[in-house]
Design a protein around this motif. Structure first.
Motif, short mmCIF file in Angstrom:
data_model
loop_
_atom_site.label_atom_id
_atom_site.label_comp_id
_atom_site.label_asym_id
_atom_site.label_seq_id
_atom_site.Cartn_x
_atom_site.Cartn_y
_atom_site.Cartn_z
N VAL A 155 11.05 -4.22 1.82
CA VAL A 155 9.71 -3.96 1.17
C VAL A 155 8.69 -4.67 2.69
O VAL A 155 8.93 -5.92 2.79
CB VAL A 155 8.98 -4.57 0.17
N THR A 156 7.77 -4.04 2.93
CA THR A 156 6.78 -4.56 4.22
C THR A 156 5.34 -4.31 3.72
O THR A 156 4.50 -5.31 4.56
CB THR A 156 6.92 -3.54 5.41
N GLY A 157 4.95 -4.14 2.63
CA GLY A 157 3.64 -4.11 2.00
C GLY A 157 3.31 -2.92 1.40
O GLY A 157 4.25 -2.40 0.59
N ALA A 158 2.12 -2.65 1.23
CA ALA A 158 1.81 -1.37 0.40
C ALA A 158 0.23 -0.96 0.68
O ALA A 158 -0.19 -1.39 1.44
CB ALA A 158 1.40 -2.04 -0.84
N LYS A 159 0.31 0.40 0.34
CA LYS A 159 -1.20 1.10 0.54
C LYS A 159 -1.92 1.16 -0.86
O LYS A 159 -1.17 1.52 -1.93
CB LYS A 159 -0.94 2.53 0.85
N LEU A 160 -3.20 0.43 -0.82
CA LEU A 160 -3.70 0.30 -2.30
C LEU A 160 -4.75 1.59 -2.31
O LEU A 160 -5.47 1.82 -1.28
CB LEU A 160 -4.55 -1.03 -2.18
N LEU A 161 -4.59 2.22 -3.39
CA LEU A 161 -5.57 3.33 -3.72
C LEU A 161 -6.38 3.04 -5.21
O LEU A 161 -5.53 3.14 -6.13
CB LEU A 161 -4.67 4.74 -3.87
N ALA A 162 -7.58 2.40 -4.94
CA ALA A 162 -8.19 1.58 -6.02
C ALA A 162 -9.26 2.84 -6.50
O ALA A 162 -10.56 2.52 -6.64
CB ALA A 162 -9.03 0.46 -5.57
N ASP A 163 -8.57 3.97 -6.99
CA ASP A 163 -9.35 5.09 -7.30
C ASP A 163 -8.83 5.58 -8.87
O ASP A 163 -7.87 6.09 -8.86
CB ASP A 163 -9.26 6.16 -6.42
N PRO A 164 -9.67 5.56 -9.75
CA PRO A 164 -9.31 5.66 -11.36
C PRO A 164 -8.85 7.34 -11.19
O PRO A 164 -8.02 7.63 -12.07
CB PRO A 164 -10.46 5.23 -12.05
N GLU A 165 -9.40 8.14 -10.60
CA GLU A 165 -9.31 9.48 -10.67
C GLU A 165 -7.62 9.79 -10.40
O GLU A 165 -6.84 10.32 -10.69
CB GLU A 165 -9.84 10.54 -9.82
#
Length: 201
Positions: A155-165
């Protein structure tokens, strides 16, 4: 939506940033969903995994058993806060060495309260016309992570998608997969997948 997560633009988090963000959000929600698709990861910070990687399966599983108390304490905290964890694990047969080990650890987690179901690759084939699904975690109804790994599965990190839809759409698709999945204990019994020091069948 699950197959589109990899192409969506989000906030890229380095490993420490991901862990900090995840921990801050996790304890504020009532549920989490995790989709595990890769068949090989590396977990060099986990002694049990390390023993397995060195070929010492007996010690690996003994060390996994020593993880039970820590997992139980974590589950008690989840239960106290009313957080339900669900994990969907795609399993290809014959098992990779990693998955042989992970299924043993997941059995411990399931015994202690994590909700885990198993799916075959055919269950997600319609979403994988251009490549495998990414590793995805949903927290509550507003947060989606695409967990990032290097070519070796670290694991190197993450992409965050803070979108409720996005999260709502992914959650609906994971819930549909959940209905198709098989309970982990049932899967282990039905397939005869070993949960001891025997070689994988």
């Amino acid at each position: 939506m699950l197959e589109r997560v990899a192409e969506l633009i989000g906030q890229e988090l380095k490993l420490d940033e991901y862990f900090e963000d995840f921990d801050a959000r996790f304890w504020q929600v009532d549920s989490s969903w995790k989709l595990e698709r890769r068949q090989v990861f590396q977990e060099p910070d986990v002694p049990s995994w390390g023993a397995m990687a060195m070929g010492d399966r007996e010690r690996s599983l003994a060390l996994a058993d020593e993880m039970r108390d820590g997992i139980a304490e974590h589950q008690r905290r989840l239960d106290a806060q009313g957080i339900i964890q669900r994990r969907l694990r795609i399993v290809e047969l014959p098992l990779s060495d990693y998955l042989w080990w992970e299924l043993y650890v997941l059995r411990i987690r399931a015994d202690l309260g994590e909700r885990i179901r198993v799916l075959s690759p055919s269950a997600v084939a319609s979403w994988e016309t251009s490549g495998s699904l990414p590793e995805i975690i949903l927290l509550g109804r507003h947060t989606t992570y695409q967990v990032r790994y290097d070519q070796d599965g670290i694991v190197t990190g993450a992409k965050l998608l803070a979108d409720p839809e996005i999260t709502t759409a992914c959650r609906a698709e994971m819930a549909a997969l959940w209905e198709k999945g098989e309970d982990l204990a049932s899967f282990l019994t039905r397939t005869g997948v070993p949960a001891d020091t025997r070689e994988p069948s």
